[in-house]
Design a protein around this motif. Sequence first.
Motif, PDB file in Angstrom:
ATOM      1  N   MET A 230       0.854  -1.178   0.000  1.00 60.00           N
ATOM      2  CA  MET A 230       0.000   0.000   0.000  1.00 60.00           C
ATOM      3  C   MET A 230       0.898   1.238   0.000  1.00 60.00           C
ATOM      4  SD  MET A 230      -3.158   0.933   2.553  1.00 60.00           S
ATOM      5  CE  MET A 230      -4.116  -0.480   2.110  1.00 60.00           C
ATOM      6  N   ASN A 231       0.542   2.242  -0.786  1.00 60.81           N
ATOM      7  CA  ASN A 231       1.389   3.430  -0.844  1.00 60.81           C
ATOM      8  C   ASN A 231       1.121   4.364   0.329  1.00 60.81           C
ATOM      9  OD1 ASN A 231      -0.666   5.381  -1.493  1.00 60.81           O
ATOM     10  ND2 ASN A 231      -0.601   4.709  -3.617  1.00 60.81           N
ATOM     11  N   ILE A 232       2.015   5.322   0.493  1.00 66.81           N
ATOM     12  CA  ILE A 232       1.964   6.206   1.659  1.00 66.81           C
ATOM     13  C   ILE A 232       0.687   7.048   1.690  1.00 66.81           C
ATOM     14  CG2 ILE A 232       3.311   8.038   0.595  1.00 66.81           C
ATOM     15  CD1 ILE A 232       4.120   7.249   4.069  1.00 66.81           C
ATOM     16  N   LYS A 233       0.191   7.466   0.518  1.00 67.38           N
ATOM     17  CA  LYS A 233      -1.045   8.256   0.509  1.00 67.38           C
ATOM     18  C   LYS A 233      -2.209   7.449   1.064  1.00 67.38           C
ATOM     19  CE  LYS A 233      -1.001   9.666  -3.821  1.00 67.38           C
ATOM     20  NZ  LYS A 233      -1.353  10.328  -5.084  1.00 67.38           N
ATOM     21  N   LYS A 234      -2.289   6.190   0.658  1.00 61.70           N
ATOM     22  CA  LYS A 234      -3.386   5.347   1.151  1.00 61.70           C
ATOM     23  C   LYS A 234      -3.220   5.050   2.635  1.00 61.70           C
ATOM     24  CE  LYS A 234      -4.602   3.242  -3.199  1.00 61.70           C
ATOM     25  NZ  LYS A 234      -5.973   3.011  -3.487  1.00 61.70           N
ATOM     26  N   LEU A 235      -1.994   4.775   3.065  1.00 59.52           N
ATOM     27  CA  LEU A 235      -1.748   4.515   4.485  1.00 59.52           C
ATOM     28  C   LEU A 235      -2.091   5.733   5.336  1.00 59.52           C
ATOM     29  CD1 LEU A 235       1.625   2.565   4.263  1.00 59.52           C
ATOM     30  CD2 LEU A 235      -0.565   1.645   5.035  1.00 59.52           C
ATOM     31  N   LEU A 236      -1.649   6.894   4.878  1.00 57.60           N
ATOM     32  CA  LEU A 236      -1.940   8.123   5.610  1.00 57.60           C
ATOM     33  C   LEU A 236      -3.443   8.365   5.665  1.00 57.60           C
ATOM     34  CD1 LEU A 236      -1.100  10.736   7.032  1.00 57.60           C
ATOM     35  CD2 LEU A 236      -0.868  11.773   4.759  1.00 57.60           C
ATOM     36  N   GLY A 237      -4.101   8.199   4.530  1.00 56.00           N
ATOM     37  CA  GLY A 237      -5.548   8.408   4.480  1.00 56.00           C
ATOM     38  C   GLY A 237      -6.297   7.471   5.407  1.00 56.00           C
ATOM     39  N   LYS A 238      -5.918   6.188   5.371  1.00 54.12           N
ATOM     40  CA  LYS A 238      -6.577   5.209   6.252  1.00 54.12           C
ATOM     41  C   LYS A 238      -6.354   5.560   7.712  1.00 54.12           C
ATOM     42  CE  LYS A 238      -7.083   0.946   5.206  1.00 54.12           C
ATOM     43  NZ  LYS A 238      -7.387  -0.330   4.688  1.00 54.12           N
ATOM     44  N   ARG A 239      -5.132   5.993   8.020  1.00 53.79           N
ATOM     45  CA  ARG A 239      -4.802   6.333   9.406  1.00 53.79           C
ATOM     46  C   ARG A 239      -5.609   7.548   9.866  1.00 53.79           C
ATOM     47  NH1 ARG A 239      -4.350   5.163  14.190  1.00 53.79           N
ATOM     48  NH2 ARG A 239      -2.719   6.115  15.386  1.00 53.79           N
ATOM     49  N   LEU A 240      -5.696   8.562   9.013  1.00 50.54           N
ATOM     50  CA  LEU A 240      -6.480   9.745   9.370  1.00 50.54           C
ATOM     51  C   LEU A 240      -7.951   9.391   9.561  1.00 50.54           C
ATOM     52  CD1 LEU A 240      -4.867  12.422   7.022  1.00 50.54           C
ATOM     53  CD2 LEU A 240      -4.681  12.285   9.522  1.00 50.54           C
ATOM     54  N   GLN A 241      -8.468   8.549   8.684  1.00 45.67           N
ATOM     55  CA  GLN A 241      -9.864   8.118   8.805  1.00 45.67           C
ATOM     56  C   GLN A 241     -10.077   7.341  10.107  1.00 45.67           C
ATOM     57  OE1 GLN A 241     -11.369   4.874   6.284  1.00 45.67           O
ATOM     58  NE2 GLN A 241     -13.026   6.277   5.723  1.00 45.67           N
ATOM     59  N   GLU A 242      -9.151   6.460  10.419  1.00 44.08           N
ATOM     60  CA  GLU A 242      -9.251   5.668  11.642  1.00 44.08           C
ATOM     61  C   GLU A 242      -9.288   6.566  12.875  1.00 44.08           C
ATOM     62  OE1 GLU A 242      -5.594   3.604  13.311  1.00 44.08           O
ATOM     63  OE2 GLU A 242      -6.719   1.906  12.529  1.00 44.08           O
ATOM     64  N   ILE A 243      -8.401   7.556  12.909  1.00 42.79           N
ATOM     65  CA  ILE A 243      -8.354   8.472  14.054  1.00 42.79           C
ATOM     66  C   ILE A 243      -9.616   9.326  14.105  1.00 42.79           C
ATOM     67  CG2 ILE A 243      -7.145  10.436  15.070  1.00 42.79           C
ATOM     68  CD1 ILE A 243      -4.539   9.197  13.876  1.00 42.79           C
TER      69      ILE A 243
ATOM     70  N   MET B 157      -1.171  -8.476   2.621  1.00 41.91           N
ATOM     71  CA  MET B 157      -0.004  -9.251   2.203  1.00 41.91           C
ATOM     72  C   MET B 157      -0.375 -10.294   1.157  1.00 41.91           C
ATOM     73  SD  MET B 157       2.066  -9.738   5.778  1.00 41.91           S
ATOM     74  CE  MET B 157       3.232 -10.838   5.034  1.00 41.91           C
ATOM     75  N   THR B 158      -1.492 -10.960   1.356  1.00 42.61           N
ATOM     76  CA  THR B 158      -1.948 -11.973   0.393  1.00 42.61           C
ATOM     77  C   THR B 158      -2.183 -11.347  -0.970  1.00 42.61           C
ATOM     78  OG1 THR B 158      -2.940 -13.267   2.164  1.00 42.61           O
ATOM     79  CG2 THR B 158      -3.701 -13.726  -0.068  1.00 42.61           C
ATOM     80  N   SER B 159      -2.845 -10.219  -0.981  1.00 40.81           N
ATOM     81  CA  SER B 159      -3.127  -9.533  -2.239  1.00 40.81           C
ATOM     82  C   SER B 159      -1.838  -9.119  -2.935  1.00 40.81           C
ATOM     83  CB  SER B 159      -3.993  -8.305  -1.967  1.00 40.81           C
ATOM     84  OG  SER B 159      -4.174  -7.560  -3.134  1.00 40.81           O
ATOM     85  N   ALA B 160      -0.907  -8.565  -2.179  1.00 44.55           N
ATOM     86  CA  ALA B 160       0.364  -8.137  -2.761  1.00 44.55           C
ATOM     87  C   ALA B 160       1.160  -9.322  -3.304  1.00 44.55           C
ATOM     88  CB  ALA B 160       1.184  -7.380  -1.717  1.00 44.55           C
ATOM     89  N   MET B 161       1.152 -10.434  -2.577  1.00 40.84           N
ATOM     90  CA  MET B 161       1.902 -11.604  -3.022  1.00 40.84           C
ATOM     91  C   MET B 161       1.274 -12.240  -4.259  1.00 40.84           C
ATOM     92  SD  MET B 161       3.358 -13.424   0.446  1.00 40.84           S
ATOM     93  CE  MET B 161       1.762 -13.764   1.119  1.00 40.84           C
ATOM     94  N   GLN B 162      -0.041 -12.185  -4.383  1.00 40.94           N
ATOM     95  CA  GLN B 162      -0.706 -12.734  -5.567  1.00 40.94           C
ATOM     96  C   GLN B 162      -0.341 -11.944  -6.819  1.00 40.94           C
ATOM     97  OE1 GLN B 162      -4.808 -12.744  -4.318  1.00 40.94           O
ATOM     98  NE2 GLN B 162      -4.677 -14.853  -3.584  1.00 40.94           N
TER      99      GLN B 162
END
Length: 104
Positions: A1-14, A81-86
């Motif tokens: 997952m790229n940093i924009k998506k990680l940051l976005g998910k984290r902001l949404q979670e908070i 991880m499963t998705s990335a490995m596939q």
Amino acid sequence: MNIKKLLGKRLQEIRKTRKLTQEQVAEFVEIETSSISNIENGKYYPSAENLDKILKVLNVTPSDIFTFESHLPKEELIREMTSAMQEDEKLTRLIYKFYLTVKY
């Protein structure tokens, strides 16, 4: 997952743990609700000024929002991880080599 998506998910979670809506955050930051949505969906980075305002409204520090891995549930880690490995055989082989080195 790229940093924009990680940051976005984290902001949404908070934001959700603070029981704030996208509309409330957008109003405080003085941007459109769709902009908050785009940030949370990983489409855009917030500007430095807007990020500072988001941190204030969420009452968090920069390190709080850039600490990703410890906040993802186990099931989501496995799914990601499963998705990335596939999609990437080299990644699958690399992860397997790493697994072999740490399993004992």
